[in-house]
Scaffold this motif. Sequence first.
Motif, mmCIF file in Angstrom:
data_model
loop_
_atom_site.group_PDB
_atom_site.id
_atom_site.type_symbol
_atom_site.label_atom_id
_atom_site.label_comp_id
_atom_site.label_asym_id
_atom_site.label_seq_id
_atom_site.Cartn_x
_atom_site.Cartn_y
_atom_site.Cartn_z
ATOM 1 N N CYS A 1 -8.037 -4.997 -1.101
ATOM 2 C CA CYS A 1 -8.661 -3.753 -1.583
ATOM 3 C C CYS A 1 -10.078 -3.667 -1.018
ATOM 4 O O CYS A 1 -10.893 -4.574 -1.235
ATOM 5 N N GLU A 2 -10.335 -2.604 -0.293
ATOM 6 C CA GLU A 2 -11.662 -2.393 0.286
ATOM 7 C C GLU A 2 -12.341 -1.210 -0.405
ATOM 8 O O GLU A 2 -11.684 -0.226 -0.779
ATOM 9 N N CYS B 1 -5.217 -1.892 -6.364
ATOM 10 C CA CYS B 1 -6.538 -1.372 -5.981
ATOM 11 C C CYS B 1 -6.963 -0.248 -6.924
ATOM 12 O O CYS B 1 -6.140 0.548 -7.397
ATOM 13 N N LYS B 2 -8.263 -0.185 -7.168
ATOM 14 C CA LYS B 2 -8.825 0.848 -8.030
ATOM 15 C C LYS B 2 -8.929 2.175 -7.261
ATOM 16 O O LYS B 2 -8.881 2.193 -6.033
ATOM 17 N N CYS C 1 0.831 -1.214 0.000
ATOM 18 C CA CYS C 1 0.000 0.000 0.000
ATOM 19 C C CYS C 1 0.859 1.256 0.000
ATOM 20 O O CYS C 1 0.483 2.285 -0.573
ATOM 21 N N HIS D 1 0.302 -2.245 -5.168
ATOM 22 C CA HIS D 1 -1.006 -2.886 -5.106
ATOM 23 C C HIS D 1 -1.757 -2.646 -6.415
ATOM 24 O O HIS D 1 -1.305 -1.886 -7.288
ATOM 25 N N GLN E 1 -11.196 2.278 -4.439
ATOM 26 C CA GLN E 1 -10.939 1.316 -3.375
ATOM 27 C C GLN E 1 -9.818 1.811 -2.472
ATOM 28 O O GLN E 1 -9.003 2.653 -2.858
ATOM 29 N N ARG E 2 -9.787 1.257 -1.276
ATOM 30 C CA ARG E 2 -8.758 1.598 -0.301
ATOM 31 C C ARG E 2 -7.875 0.383 -0.064
ATOM 32 O O ARG E 2 -8.364 -0.720 0.163
ATOM 33 N N CYS E 3 -6.538 0.595 -0.129
ATOM 34 C CA CYS E 3 -5.571 -0.489 0.055
ATOM 35 C C CYS E 3 -5.317 -0.712 1.541
ATOM 36 O O CYS E 3 -5.000 0.233 2.274
#
Length: 295
Positions: free
Chosen positions: A49-50, A34-35, A27, A32, A38-40
């Motif tokens: 990825c959240e 992640c889009k 992160c 990472h 999204q949150r890494c």
Amino acid sequence: VAGRARCSCFPGFSLMTDGWMCEVDECVTGAHSCKPSQRCVNTVGSFVCELQVTCPAGYQLRNSLCEIDECTMRTHNCGMGLVCENTVGSFLCNPKQKCISGFTQDSHGNCIINECSSLTEPCSSGFNCINTVGSYTCQKKIVMCSHGYHASPDGAKCVTDECQMGTHRCGVGQICHNLPGSYRCDCQTGYQYNALRKVCTVNECWRYSGRLCAQKCENTPGSYRCSCTAGFSLAFDGKNCETNECDQNPCSQECANIYGSYQCYCRPGYYLKDDGHTIDECSQSIGNLCAFQCV
């Protein structure tokens, strides 16, 4: 630290749970996938990825979930003197703080200065001090007085109203006006004071405005007199005005305005011609103007 070693990692790495090994923090290093929406979140040996969550008004984000904020939504049941505090899945009602002397509590439980109690005589006599946010205002006192009394100019007390009590000495045709500590007698509409300003006499010109004279009305002691504007003369009835033909200079010498018309006349030693307007010099100067006949 004292008595033992403490491990730390280089930038881009994070300390593992064993406290001495370092692993890559995807992160931080940007490794990472992640889009943007999204949150890494770094995990042991990897990352997850959240989905980023934005809560609407009246909700709070807790553990990636939006929960209602009862304090903001005003769905709590905290009573007066209590302040709402939002908690996980619920809320608490805490007592408001007490304000010291010279301060007052606003609707949010904050203590603000109360100039009305902290200042010495912030408002002048006859005014009430009203505390406002960050300041104060002075409001005139309203005193309710019983019949026969009225409020003093400063609004602080009730004083006798001689006009209502009937203790004044205003005469017939006069109106009583109450003053601070006294009263004043004025003439009613259509009346005026006499020369000594003791008695009100009728003013016909005021009382019967437009009904007595055709043009101008002038009040006189015990009566009135009509007059006319320039170019007009008073008719025989003493009320109406008629055109003054003499203002147009229709005569050679003297002109006398009469009702509805006019009349020319001459000064002593002169005679009018038959037309009634011009001078007859022949009649005036017999034998002096012509040797034979004067026309």
